[in-house]
Design a protein around this motif. Structure first.
Motif, PDB file in Angstrom:
ATOM      1  N   ALA A 252      21.837  14.833  -7.785  1.00 16.28           N
ATOM      2  CA  ALA A 252      20.881  15.890  -8.296  1.00 16.28           C
ATOM      3  C   ALA A 252      20.414  15.312  -9.497  1.00 16.28           C
ATOM      4  O   ALA A 252      19.185  15.177  -9.763  1.00 16.28           O
ATOM      5  CB  ALA A 252      21.488  17.001  -8.448  1.00 16.28           C
ATOM      6  N   VAL A 253      21.297  14.901 -10.319  1.00 15.30           N
ATOM      7  CA  VAL A 253      20.637  14.249 -11.585  1.00 15.30           C
ATOM      8  C   VAL A 253      19.755  13.060 -11.468  1.00 15.30           C
ATOM      9  O   VAL A 253      18.788  12.901 -12.207  1.00 15.30           O
ATOM     10  CB  VAL A 253      21.791  13.734 -12.797  1.00 15.30           C
ATOM     11  CG1 VAL A 253      21.521  13.067 -13.913  1.00 15.30           C
ATOM     12  CG2 VAL A 253      22.777  14.813 -13.199  1.00 15.30           C
ATOM     13  N   ARG A 254      20.093  12.143 -10.651  1.00 15.40           N
ATOM     14  CA  ARG A 254      19.076  11.048 -10.444  1.00 15.40           C
ATOM     15  C   ARG A 254      17.701  11.585  -9.784  1.00 15.40           C
ATOM     16  O   ARG A 254      16.942  10.871  -9.969  1.00 15.40           O
ATOM     17  CB  ARG A 254      19.839  10.130  -9.182  1.00 15.40           C
ATOM     18  CG  ARG A 254      21.276   9.617  -9.801  1.00 15.40           C
ATOM     19  CD  ARG A 254      20.822   8.269 -10.454  1.00 15.40           C
ATOM     20  NE  ARG A 254      20.268   7.266  -9.768  1.00 15.40           N
ATOM     21  CZ  ARG A 254      19.697   6.163 -10.163  1.00 15.40           C
ATOM     22  NH1 ARG A 254      19.426   5.795 -11.387  1.00 15.40           N
ATOM     23  NH2 ARG A 254      19.076   5.265  -9.104  1.00 15.40           N
ATOM     24  N   PHE A 255      17.853  12.587  -8.985  1.00 18.96           N
ATOM     25  CA  PHE A 255      16.625  13.291  -8.501  1.00 18.96           C
ATOM     26  C   PHE A 255      15.714  13.428  -9.762  1.00 18.96           C
ATOM     27  O   PHE A 255      14.374  13.045  -9.795  1.00 18.96           O
ATOM     28  CB  PHE A 255      16.783  14.135  -7.827  1.00 18.96           C
ATOM     29  CG  PHE A 255      15.622  15.075  -7.321  1.00 18.96           C
ATOM     30  CD1 PHE A 255      14.647  14.853  -6.254  1.00 18.96           C
ATOM     31  CD2 PHE A 255      15.292  16.473  -8.032  1.00 18.96           C
ATOM     32  CE1 PHE A 255      13.562  15.401  -5.811  1.00 18.96           C
ATOM     33  CE2 PHE A 255      14.103  17.021  -7.387  1.00 18.96           C
ATOM     34  CZ  PHE A 255      13.164  16.569  -6.605  1.00 18.96           C
TER      35      PHE A 255
ATOM     36  N   TYR B  48      29.866  13.485  -6.261  1.00 20.65           N
ATOM     37  CA  TYR B  48      28.761  12.670  -5.916  1.00 20.65           C
ATOM     38  C   TYR B  48      27.384  13.449  -5.787  1.00 20.65           C
ATOM     39  O   TYR B  48      26.378  12.946  -6.025  1.00 20.65           O
ATOM     40  CB  TYR B  48      29.040  12.157  -4.598  1.00 20.65           C
ATOM     41  CG  TYR B  48      28.084  10.858  -4.045  1.00 20.65           C
ATOM     42  CD1 TYR B  48      27.960  10.024  -4.865  1.00 20.65           C
ATOM     43  CD2 TYR B  48      27.602  11.046  -3.053  1.00 20.65           C
ATOM     44  CE1 TYR B  48      27.242   8.841  -4.625  1.00 20.65           C
ATOM     45  CE2 TYR B  48      26.509  10.139  -2.647  1.00 20.65           C
ATOM     46  CZ  TYR B  48      26.412   9.022  -3.325  1.00 20.65           C
ATOM     47  OH  TYR B  48      25.608   7.884  -2.820  1.00 20.65           O
ATOM     48  N   ALA B  49      27.702  14.748  -5.430  1.00 15.26           N
ATOM     49  CA  ALA B  49      26.275  15.643  -5.293  1.00 15.26           C
ATOM     50  C   ALA B  49      25.905  15.901  -6.670  1.00 15.26           C
ATOM     51  O   ALA B  49      24.652  16.017  -6.896  1.00 15.26           O
ATOM     52  CB  ALA B  49      26.849  17.055  -4.942  1.00 15.26           C
ATOM     53  N   THR B  50      26.743  15.941  -7.724  1.00 11.93           N
ATOM     54  CA  THR B  50      25.838  16.193  -9.043  1.00 11.93           C
ATOM     55  C   THR B  50      25.251  14.910  -9.520  1.00 11.93           C
ATOM     56  O   THR B  50      24.213  14.866 -10.275  1.00 11.93           O
ATOM     57  CB  THR B  50      26.982  16.323 -10.162  1.00 11.93           C
ATOM     58  OG1 THR B  50      27.898  17.619  -9.898  1.00 11.93           O
ATOM     59  CG2 THR B  50      26.645  16.513 -11.682  1.00 11.93           C
ATOM     60  N   LEU B  51      25.804  13.565  -9.200  1.00 13.69           N
ATOM     61  CA  LEU B  51      25.207  12.410  -9.468  1.00 13.69           C
ATOM     62  C   LEU B  51      23.726  12.381  -8.833  1.00 13.69           C
ATOM     63  O   LEU B  51      22.733  11.884  -9.209  1.00 13.69           O
ATOM     64  CB  LEU B  51      25.994  11.427  -8.985  1.00 13.69           C
ATOM     65  CG  LEU B  51      25.599   9.794  -9.515  1.00 13.69           C
ATOM     66  CD1 LEU B  51      25.490   9.675 -10.962  1.00 13.69           C
ATOM     67  CD2 LEU B  51      26.549   8.758  -8.965  1.00 13.69           C
TER      68      LEU B  51
ATOM     69  N   CYS C 103      10.969  11.758 -13.845  1.00 15.14           N
ATOM     70  CA  CYS C 103      10.730  11.572 -15.245  1.00 15.14           C
ATOM     71  C   CYS C 103      10.174  10.193 -15.288  1.00 15.14           C
ATOM     72  O   CYS C 103       9.276   9.845 -15.927  1.00 15.14           O
ATOM     73  CB  CYS C 103      11.956  11.816 -16.156  1.00 15.14           C
ATOM     74  SG  CYS C 103      12.607  13.149 -16.408  1.00 15.14           S
ATOM     75  N   VAL C 104      10.577   9.282 -14.657  1.00 15.74           N
ATOM     76  CA  VAL C 104      10.435   7.836 -14.970  1.00 15.74           C
ATOM     77  C   VAL C 104       8.724   7.417 -14.341  1.00 15.74           C
ATOM     78  O   VAL C 104       7.973   7.011 -15.597  1.00 15.74           O
ATOM     79  CB  VAL C 104      11.270   6.712 -14.443  1.00 15.74           C
ATOM     80  CG1 VAL C 104      10.541   5.312 -14.275  1.00 15.74           C
ATOM     81  CG2 VAL C 104      12.522   7.051 -15.014  1.00 15.74           C
TER      82      VAL C 104
ATOM     83  N   VAL D 124      23.083  11.821 -19.717  1.00 18.73           N
ATOM     84  CA  VAL D 124      24.314  12.416 -20.099  1.00 18.73           C
ATOM     85  C   VAL D 124      25.196  12.821 -19.012  1.00 18.73           C
ATOM     86  O   VAL D 124      26.392  12.103 -18.817  1.00 18.73           O
ATOM     87  CB  VAL D 124      24.200  13.712 -21.015  1.00 18.73           C
ATOM     88  CG1 VAL D 124      25.594  14.125 -21.348  1.00 18.73           C
ATOM     89  CG2 VAL D 124      23.393  13.403 -22.422  1.00 18.73           C
ATOM     90  N   PRO D 125      24.883  13.462 -17.927  1.00 16.48           N
ATOM     91  CA  PRO D 125      25.792  13.816 -16.686  1.00 16.48           C
ATOM     92  C   PRO D 125      26.166  12.622 -15.862  1.00 16.48           C
ATOM     93  O   PRO D 125      26.833  12.634 -15.125  1.00 16.48           O
ATOM     94  CB  PRO D 125      24.699  14.599 -15.922  1.00 16.48           C
ATOM     95  CG  PRO D 125      23.851  15.388 -16.867  1.00 16.48           C
ATOM     96  CD  PRO D 125      23.469  14.232 -17.598  1.00 16.48           C
TER      97      PRO D 125
END
Length: 486
Positions: A119-122, A114-117, A127-128, A106-107
């Motif tokens: 962090a969410v990618r981390f 860019y920092a949010t992106l 999970c994968v 969602v985020p």
């Protein structure tokens, strides 16, 4: 003490009908496929992301940090969490992690900076592999024996690599719709993965035999009469904390003390890291030579996917070499030699990865048609798949009950390569030039591809020196009724 009621108990996943086995593994592979694309799906949008957030790629490729944070999460989360999650059974692990993954998508489409992106990618990267490990467990839970597992393991590797290579293609397809921004990559991924969640919730059965028996024991304890029924591992007095520490440290111990695990991890890390490196280097090569945009270059990843299918076919076609090795096995007569799993890796390493790199290197001229260097990408995809399938099968055969720890060590190295190797793409192909950058990668591949010759030549001596492999060999002998001197 709850166990199966005889060897033919229909509840035992090994006794399931083939249709149910493949339905279970197929659902897991589908979940792994739609989620594994997440690692590379933003590659085609790195310029758009950099422009949106004011990120500069000079002198360092800062727009690639989204891939790096994903890889770091993928390296750390399985090592820390999967041993604990393993006790819950495959179904709750896969469904729980899949749900978290959907929420983390969602985020991506609404990231304010860019920092949010990053962090969410981390966290989505973490999970994968947790989910992919659960899928790999399914194959081991329902298919018994090395021969029966060959096709599921090959498909597992193909799905992971194919999804990784198709990520830029999907991202490019979204960006090709000029009225859609890069954020729609996240929106589309969210819609697809979210729509599949009900299918997995309704259709995925529990495939871990221990979890099925544990649920049966719990039901008996809570029913009338409160029967004192327990699984064998429930009576294990070892504290959970101690078991977690053992599960965490054993992969690291094997990485640094087991020569075979170390070389396998480095080889697999280089192979998978190269696939991710290509998601970035094709922008440079095809952009400078042929004037292609990042979106156009993203579609060229389909050539790597075609190669990965060919590599899987090579691995399956050479399985009879592995089975034929049983006739010359003097150590455990009648069983295939574990090192015979590496024959396909030698072909894939030399002909596929090394040969493909050299084609990708020395056909990289503007006067040469783009299809020629694309053949090089196809060869690399085929070789990488053959190498990774062979390594996975070899470690499973050679280490037996310690295979999960060996594969965890390999997975750690792979994901660290995914995190950091693509960062070198820009400098590598700019400073060395297209020809010598790919030649250097080809030479590294040739050195790594020579390692199986050592393992094949001195396989018995290597296994005798390894306490983990030696124990696996003793177990195989005992299963055949051979008297073992300990």
């Amino acid at each position: 003490m709850i166990t199966w009621d005889g060897p033919d108990n229909p509840q035992d996943p090994f006794n399931w009908p083939p249709r149910k086995k493949w339905w279970t593994v197929g659902l897991g592979l589908l979940a792994s496929f739609v989620c594994s694309m997440n690692g590379s799906i933003l590659a085609a949008a790195h310029e758009a992301i950099a422009e949106d957030f004011g990120i500069s790629d000079g002198p360092f490729p800062h727009s690639y940090w989204t891939t790096t944070s994903w890889g770091v999460g993928a390296a750390l989360f399985p090592l820390l969490l999967f041993p604990a999650l393993e006790d819950w059974g495959v179904r709750p692990v896969l469904l729980g992690v899949y749900f978290c993954f959907v929420c983390l998508l969602v985020p991506i489409g609404f990231a304010p900076n860019y920092a949010t992106l990053g962090a969410v990618r981390f966290f989505s990267g973490g999970c994968v592999p947790l989910m992919s490990d659960a899928v790999a467990s399914m194959a081991a839970n329902v298919f018994q024996g090395a021969k029966a597992r060959s096709v599921p393991v090959a498909l597992y590797v193909l799905v992971y690599l194919g999804a990784t290579s198709l990520g830029p293609v999907v991202g490019a397809a979204v960006l090709r719709q000029q009225h859609l921004s890069w954020r729609w990559i996240g929106h589309v991924e969210l819609i697809v993965t979210g729509a599949l969640l009900p299918l997995f919730y309704v259709g995925l059965p529990e495939s871990r035999g221990g979890a099925i028996l544990r649920a049966k024991a719990k039901k008996m304890r809570s029913g009338e009469g409160s029967t004192l029924a327990y699984m064998a591992d429930e009576a294990d007095p070892t504290p959970l904390r101690q078991r977690l520490v053992s599960s965490l440290t054993r992969p690291l111990d094997m990485f640094f003390t087991e020569w075979v695990v170390f070389v396998s991890a480095i080889w697999a890390a280089f192979s998978l890291g190269t696939i991710y490196l290509f998601t970035h280097s094709v922008d440079q090569v095809y952009g400078k030579l042929y004037g292609w945009t990042p979106v156009q270059a993203g579609f060229i990843q389909t050539a790597i996917v075609a190669g990965e299918v060919l590599g899987t076919a090579l691995s399956l076609a050479t399985n009879h070499w592995y089975e034929a090795s049983a006739a010359r096995n003097t150590e455990v007569p009648g069983t295939p030699i574990p090192e015979a799993r590496l024959y396909a890796a030698i072909i894939g390493g030399f002909v596929g990865v090394t040969g493909g790199m050299l084609v990708y290197a020395w056909a990289a001229w503007a006067t040469v048609h783009w299809m020629v260097i694309t053949v090089g990408l196809t060869l690399v995809g085929a070789g990488t798949t053959a190498v990774l399938i062979s390594i996975a099968n070899y470690l499973i055969d050679a280490y037996s009950e310690y295979a999960a720890s060996a594969l965890a060590a390999v997975g750690l190295a792979e994901n660290l390569a995914v995190a950091f190797l693509p960062l070198a793409s820009s400098v590598l192909y700019t400073d060395l030039g297209f020809q010598w950058a790919s030649t250097l990668l080809g030479l590294v591949s040739a050195v790594l591809a020579a390692m199986p010759f050592v393992v094949i030549r001195w396989g018995k001596e290597i296994r005798d020196r390894s306490p983990f492999m030696k124990e696996a060999t003793i177990d195989r002998k005992r299963d055949l009724g051979v008297v073992v001197d300990v």
